[in-house]
Design a protein around this motif. Structure first.
Motif, PDB file in Angstrom:
ATOM      1  N   LEU A   1      -9.242 -15.258   4.034  1.00 59.30           N
ATOM      2  CA  LEU A   1      -8.196 -15.497   3.044  1.00 59.30           C
ATOM      3  C   LEU A   1      -7.289 -14.291   2.900  1.00 59.30           C
TER       4      LEU A   1
ATOM      5  N   THR B   1      -3.224 -14.471   3.708  1.00 60.76           N
ATOM      6  CA  THR B   1      -2.283 -14.311   2.596  1.00 60.76           C
ATOM      7  C   THR B   1      -1.620 -12.941   2.566  1.00 60.76           C
ATOM      8  N   ARG B   2      -1.720 -12.189   3.652  1.00 58.21           N
ATOM      9  CA  ARG B   2      -1.108 -10.853   3.639  1.00 58.21           C
ATOM     10  C   ARG B   2       0.384 -10.916   3.874  1.00 58.21           C
TER      11      ARG B   2
END
Length: 51
Positions: free
Chosen positions: A46, A50-51
């Motif tokens: 995750l 989501t970076r």
């Protein structure tokens, strides 16, 4: 609220889990290790997405 005999008559879930872990031995540690690795993999995945 001050009088609760039902909570003292039943063993806590932590005590039951520890007793079960001691009785089963290596299987519980293997499952704990796999759960930890799986949770870390999900969190790292995750974080990467989501970076």
């Amino acid at each position: 609220m001050s009088n609760s005999p039902s909570t003292e008559s039943q063993p806590s879930y932590v005590k039951l889990a520890m007793r079960n872990m001691v009785r089963k031995g290596g299987t519980s540690f293997k499952h704990f290790f796999l759960t930890t690795v799986g949770l870390l993999a999900v969190l790292v995945g995750l974080a990467y997405l989501t970076r």
